[in-house]
Design a protein around this motif. Structure first.
Motif, PDB file in Angstrom:
ATOM      1  N   ARG A 509       1.063  -1.113  -0.023  1.00  0.00           N
ATOM      2  CA  ARG A 509       0.075  -0.098   0.087  1.00  0.00           C
ATOM      3  C   ARG A 509       0.968   1.250   0.111  1.00  0.00           C
ATOM      4  O   ARG A 509       1.891   1.242   0.687  1.00  0.00           O
ATOM      5  CB  ARG A 509      -0.892   0.023   1.218  1.00  0.00           C
ATOM      6  CG  ARG A 509      -1.809   1.029   1.210  1.00  0.00           C
ATOM      7  CD  ARG A 509      -2.714   0.954   2.523  1.00  0.00           C
ATOM      8  NE  ARG A 509      -2.066   1.455   3.644  1.00  0.00           N
ATOM      9  CZ  ARG A 509      -2.577   1.344   4.996  1.00  0.00           C
ATOM     10  NH1 ARG A 509      -3.917   1.287   4.972  1.00  0.00           N
ATOM     11  NH2 ARG A 509      -2.047   1.794   6.018  1.00  0.00           N
ATOM     12  N   ASP A 512       0.683   5.894   3.684  1.00  0.00           N
ATOM     13  CA  ASP A 512      -0.766   6.382   4.277  1.00  0.00           C
ATOM     14  C   ASP A 512      -0.334   7.300   5.542  1.00  0.00           C
ATOM     15  O   ASP A 512      -0.336   6.883   6.721  1.00  0.00           O
ATOM     16  CB  ASP A 512      -1.403   5.271   4.865  1.00  0.00           C
ATOM     17  CG  ASP A 512      -2.796   5.758   5.574  1.00  0.00           C
ATOM     18  OD1 ASP A 512      -3.159   6.783   5.403  1.00  0.00           O
ATOM     19  OD2 ASP A 512      -3.407   4.965   5.792  1.00  0.00           O
ATOM     20  N   ARG A 535      -4.331  14.007   4.295  1.00  0.00           N
ATOM     21  CA  ARG A 535      -3.437  12.665   4.554  1.00  0.00           C
ATOM     22  C   ARG A 535      -3.495  11.752   3.438  1.00  0.00           C
ATOM     23  O   ARG A 535      -4.314  11.896   2.641  1.00  0.00           O
ATOM     24  CB  ARG A 535      -3.889  12.203   5.896  1.00  0.00           C
ATOM     25  CG  ARG A 535      -5.467  11.738   5.793  1.00  0.00           C
ATOM     26  CD  ARG A 535      -5.702  10.698   6.756  1.00  0.00           C
ATOM     27  NE  ARG A 535      -5.605   9.305   6.921  1.00  0.00           N
ATOM     28  CZ  ARG A 535      -6.066   8.220   7.484  1.00  0.00           C
ATOM     29  NH1 ARG A 535      -7.318   8.457   8.192  1.00  0.00           N
ATOM     30  NH2 ARG A 535      -5.596   7.394   7.029  1.00  0.00           N
ATOM     31  N   MET A 606      -7.727   0.593  -1.576  1.00  0.00           N
ATOM     32  CA  MET A 606      -8.496   0.354  -0.365  1.00  0.00           C
ATOM     33  C   MET A 606      -9.646   1.019  -0.393  1.00  0.00           C
ATOM     34  O   MET A 606      -9.964   1.817  -1.121  1.00  0.00           O
ATOM     35  CB  MET A 606      -7.664   1.177   0.707  1.00  0.00           C
ATOM     36  CG  MET A 606      -6.189   0.672   1.214  1.00  0.00           C
ATOM     37  SD  MET A 606      -6.279  -0.664   2.338  1.00  0.00           S
ATOM     38  CE  MET A 606      -7.042  -0.082   3.892  1.00  0.00           C
ATOM     39  N   GLU A 608     -12.001   2.586   2.092  1.00  0.00           N
ATOM     40  CA  GLU A 608     -12.179   3.060   3.508  1.00  0.00           C
ATOM     41  C   GLU A 608     -12.881   4.426   3.592  1.00  0.00           C
ATOM     42  O   GLU A 608     -13.042   4.930   4.624  1.00  0.00           O
ATOM     43  CB  GLU A 608     -10.839   2.976   3.957  1.00  0.00           C
ATOM     44  CG  GLU A 608      -9.688   3.571   3.270  1.00  0.00           C
ATOM     45  CD  GLU A 608      -8.378   3.303   4.003  1.00  0.00           C
ATOM     46  OE1 GLU A 608      -8.192   2.984   5.242  1.00  0.00           O
ATOM     47  OE2 GLU A 608      -7.336   3.771   3.310  1.00  0.00           O
ATOM     48  N   ASP A 632     -10.940   2.322   9.176  1.00  0.00           N
ATOM     49  CA  ASP A 632     -11.035   3.636   8.696  1.00  0.00           C
ATOM     50  C   ASP A 632     -12.491   3.961   8.289  1.00  0.00           C
ATOM     51  O   ASP A 632     -13.420   4.758   8.501  1.00  0.00           O
ATOM     52  CB  ASP A 632     -10.097   4.372   7.517  1.00  0.00           C
ATOM     53  CG  ASP A 632      -9.032   4.837   8.358  1.00  0.00           C
ATOM     54  OD1 ASP A 632      -9.026   5.511   9.144  1.00  0.00           O
ATOM     55  OD2 ASP A 632      -7.690   4.528   7.755  1.00  0.00           O
ATOM     56  N   ARG A 642     -11.273   6.467  15.552  1.00  0.00           N
ATOM     57  CA  ARG A 642     -10.960   5.020  15.840  1.00  0.00           C
ATOM     58  C   ARG A 642      -9.870   5.020  17.178  1.00  0.00           C
ATOM     59  O   ARG A 642      -9.650   3.972  17.600  1.00  0.00           O
ATOM     60  CB  ARG A 642     -10.202   4.470  14.795  1.00  0.00           C
ATOM     61  CG  ARG A 642      -9.050   4.983  14.194  1.00  0.00           C
ATOM     62  CD  ARG A 642      -8.503   4.409  12.574  1.00  0.00           C
ATOM     63  NE  ARG A 642      -7.776   3.619  13.085  1.00  0.00           N
ATOM     64  CZ  ARG A 642      -7.035   3.089  11.799  1.00  0.00           C
ATOM     65  NH1 ARG A 642      -7.454   3.425  10.692  1.00  0.00           N
ATOM     66  NH2 ARG A 642      -6.193   2.111  11.996  1.00  0.00           N
TER      67      ARG A 642
HETATM   68 MG    MG Z   1      -6.912   2.821   7.149  1.00  0.00          MG
END
Ligand code: MG
Ligand code: PEP
Length: 753
Positions: A509, A512, A535, A606, A608, A632, A642
């Motif tokens: 990935r 992030d 982000r 992803m 999310e 997420d 979270r």
């Molecule tokens: Mg995530």
């Protein structure tokens, strides 16, 4: 204090102080001389030394200038008055007019009426405030920064000497409270689960500094540089050791190595040496200064890097003081400390370590990552760990329940020993299943994969015999770095990951960063709402060089192999297209430059961010695979942070809302022939995994520790029973179906831990 007071004056004063403290006679007499000497040299009217006594009370221990009648009589609680304030916050106070300060308390017995200005600093030893040193003058006058620093240096020297002469016995400060036969529970935050029973070993990062005042700054500078070289060699040796090690901490240690070369750090120490301290005392002083500054910074990442600096400073002091700070461990040791660095932890005998208890610490600290790799239970943020636990105390560390128990009864120990044995058996049972497929009793197979982020996570692949790495979080090793490493460094890392996977698929990935994971703020400044801020893909699309370099490194690391790459936090098809375009350009560029391209390329996203669910039709025509990040996705669906523990149990992944949503995505993907997996935390929980299978998931990615339990549960279930049960509950108005599913599974003999 005269502002003309120079570094040379300070050196002379420190050496006189040393002579007085090292002299003969009762400690009280020596302290009396010390305060008189300080007052005289700093040309203050008063110098007083307050010492911490039992019950968090500061007692006037020696004074020059205040009434001698007040000595051992005047006592202030921590937090009371200016002296108490200094001790409470471990921060200096300098006031031209102390009387007008709201915290000022007047003690008539001291005869304080005549003194207006006050400068006080904490006396710190082994990270603990052990007293306060104060100077006062009759006239109202301000103090400058250099004066405060001078007094801090003096306070440090006195604190060390006081500790060496045991002016106040440790037992007095830390008496066993209450009924000494009753057990006491201290709560904390579990960083790695598990249970350990053993004896407390106090990790002593603090090195006793024998010599504080140096005779010759040039010799001390030379000693510092020799010690720095040894320090670098030691860290290099740990890095080399970790390379051969299946657990591989290399990436953490490499980051850590950078600190050993930090010029700012080294020059701060050099500056202190020129004020007259020995190299080891200068390391301590420079470090204390940084610590005090950092205490006021809330950024968790910076605070964590502070732990790495603690580690390095302690190691350096130990080298300068002649080494030998590591305690021999008994066979069952539970290490207790304020905080610990990764290399300090690695210095201990891993086989004898049964647990780690820290007063501070946080999930992303490097020592926690190492402890996780060693599978040692870790409890952090245990208030009072250092004051209430004593060396060789018997402890039960129950990181599963977030507690450490002092003075446990024999019954309690038996209970825990049974639990530990059961866990060992359970692990062995999971290990015995590892070569069997995750296939239900009615023949439905699920692919089980692990989530990884550090090289040390890679050993989980062999240990669990998972099918591959479903999520490789590339940002993890770089959290500590102010900037990303270059393409070559990234390539080297990804290559090790691909090689380590031995032909099993790895899904990388892209970065992030931001949100709960690093300081995008280092690039963008603080944000009100970082989880929903600038982000992840938003940041890398705006700074495409980051993305390009990363993709280039991934392409190079998978030449002639399979490259699976996915983008995080995609909120619109347009974002995926933009990232995909950059990827294709990099692929073309690699081929143009004569590089061999990967044999197979799969590009995915992803899922999310909820908005993507309403673009599924367009999305499935573009992607090779989708990975549902429930961590997420749930945070955004329920609008529930979270990381907020108050909300942790408020919304359940096993709810019709989440399961309906996942079913929707899975069916869309199935119709379009697009691979779909779930890689959030829920995938690694056995009950949740059953429910995910029921809504159509056949590919799960989780922490390595989840593979055994999930495999075992799946093998004991029949999907033909679970599926209709779950589908029947999808229209239920309950906010959680967890207990219903648990009861249903138990009734059918399904193994749910
Ligand atoms: Mg995530
Ligand atoms: C997720 O959000 O579910 C996920 C797997 O990614 P991360 O936990 O790294 O944010």
């Amino acid at each position: 204090m005269p502002t003309s007071f120079s570094a040379g004056d300070l050196r002379r004063m420190l050496s006189r102080l040393r002579d007085v403290m090292a002299g003969v006679g009762a400690v009280q007499g020596r302290l009396d001389k010390v305060v008189a000497l300080i007052a005289q040299d700093l040309r203050a009217d008063v110098c007083s030394c307050y010492v911490m006594r039992a019950g968090e009370v500061l007692e006037l221990f020696a004074t020059f200038g205040l009434s001698q009648k007040a000595v051992h009589l005047t006592r202030l609680r921590v937090g009371e008055g200016l002296v108490g304030e200094i001790a409470a916050h471990a921060r200096p106070v300098a006031l031209a007019d102390a009387w007008s300060h709201p915290q000022f308390v007047y003690r008539p017995e001291t005869g304080e009426d005549f003194f207006r200005s006050l400068m006080g600093v904490p006396m710190i030893q082994a990270g603990r405030v052990i007293g306060v040193l104060v100077v006062q003058t009759r006239e109202e006058r301000p103090f400058n920064e250099w004066e405060v620093e001078t007094l801090e240096t003096v306070a440090m020297v006195i604190a060390e000497l006081m500790a060496a002469t045991q002016v106040v016995k440790r037992e007095e400060l830390f008496q066993q409270e209450g009924n000494a036969t009753l057990h006491v529970r201290l709560a904390g935050a579990p960083l790695h689960p598990g249970v350990g029973v053993g004896v407390a070993v106090m990790h002593k990062p603090h090195v006793r500094i024998g010599r504080l005042v140096g005779d010759d700054p040039v010799t001390e500078q030379h000693r510092l540089h020799t010690a720095l070289n040894t320090l670098r060699q030691e860290v290099d040796a740990l890095i080399d050791g970790s390379r051969g090690d299946a657990e591989g901490y290399g990436d953490i240690l490499e980051v850590y190595r950078m600190f050993a070369d930090d010029r700012g750090w080294i020059s701060r120490i050099s500056d202190v040496i020129s004020t007259g301290l020995t190299a080891e005392a200068a390391v301590q002083k420079a470090h204390d200064d940084t610590r005090v500054r950092m205490m006021n910074i809330n950024d968790p990442i910076i605070r964590e890097r502070m732990q790495d600096l603690d580690d390095l400073a302690n190691r350096l002091m130990s080298i300068l003081a002649g080494g030998g700070m590591r305690a021999e461990l008994p066979d069952n040791a539970i290490l207790v400390c304020r905080s610990i660095g990764p290399t300090e932890l690695l210095d201990y005998d891993r086989k004898k370590l049964k647990g780690l208890v820290m007063e501070e610490g946080s999930p992303t600290m490097h020592a926690a990552v190492v402890a996780k790799a060693l599978d040692i239970p870790v409890l952090a943020q245990v208030q009072g760990a250092l004051t209430r636990i004593d060396s060789l105390d018997l402890l039960v560390l129950d990181a599963n329940a977030g507690q450490v128990i002092l003075r446990p009864s024999e019954e309690l120990i038996d209970l825990y020993m049974t639990a530990i044995e059961a866990r060992v058996k359970q692990k062995a049972a999971y290990a015995s299943l590892k070569n069997l497929p995750a296939t239900t009793k009615d023949g439905v197979t699920v692919s089980l994969n692990i989530n990884a982020g550090f090289l040390l996570d890679m050993h989980g692949l062999a240990e669990t015999n998972a099918d591959g790495i479903g999520l490789y979080r590339t940002e993890m090793p770089f959290l500590a770095m102010p900037t990303l490493p270059d393409v070559n460094a990234q390539y080297a890392l990804y290559k090790q990951v691909v090689d380590g996977a031995k032909g099993k698929p790895v899904t990388f990935r892209t970065l992030d960063v931001g949100g709960d994971k690093i300081a995008a703020s280092s690039v963008s400044g603080p944000e009100d709402n970082p989880a929903m801020g600038w982000r992840s893909i938003r940041l890398t699309l705006d700074r495409p060089a980051l993305l390009k370099q990363q993709l280039r490194a991934m392409i190079k690391a998978t030449e002639n192999e399979t490259l699976r790459v996915m983008f995080p936090m995609i909120a619109s098809v347009g974002e995926f297209d933009a990232a995909h375009r950059i990827f294709k350009l990099e692929l073309d560029r690699h081929a143009r430059d004569g590089g061999r391209v990967p044999k197979i390329v799969k590009v995915g996203t992803m899922l999310e961010v909820p908005s993507l669910m309403w673009q599924m039709q367009a999305l499935v025509t573009r992607v090779d695979f989708i990975s549902i990040g429930t961590n997420d996705l749930m945070q955004f669906m329920f609008a529930a942070d979270r990381g907020n523990t108050r909300l942790a149990n408020r919304y359940d992944a096993l709810s019709p809302a989440v399961l309906n949503m996942i079913r929707f995505v899975v069916l869309q993907c199935r119709d379009a022939g697009v691979e779909v997996s779930v890689c959030g935390e829920m995938a690694g929980k056995p009950l949740d995994a059953l429910a995910l299978m029921a809504v159509g998931c056949r590919n799960l990615s989780m922490s390595a520790s989840g593979i055994g339990p999930v495999r075992s549960t799946i093998r004991s279930a029949a999907l033909s029973e679970i599926e209709p049960f779950i589908l029947g509950l999808l229209s239920s108005d309950e906010s959680s179906i967890r207990e219903r599913l648990r009861a249903f599974a138990r009734d059918r003999g399904i193994a749910v831990p």
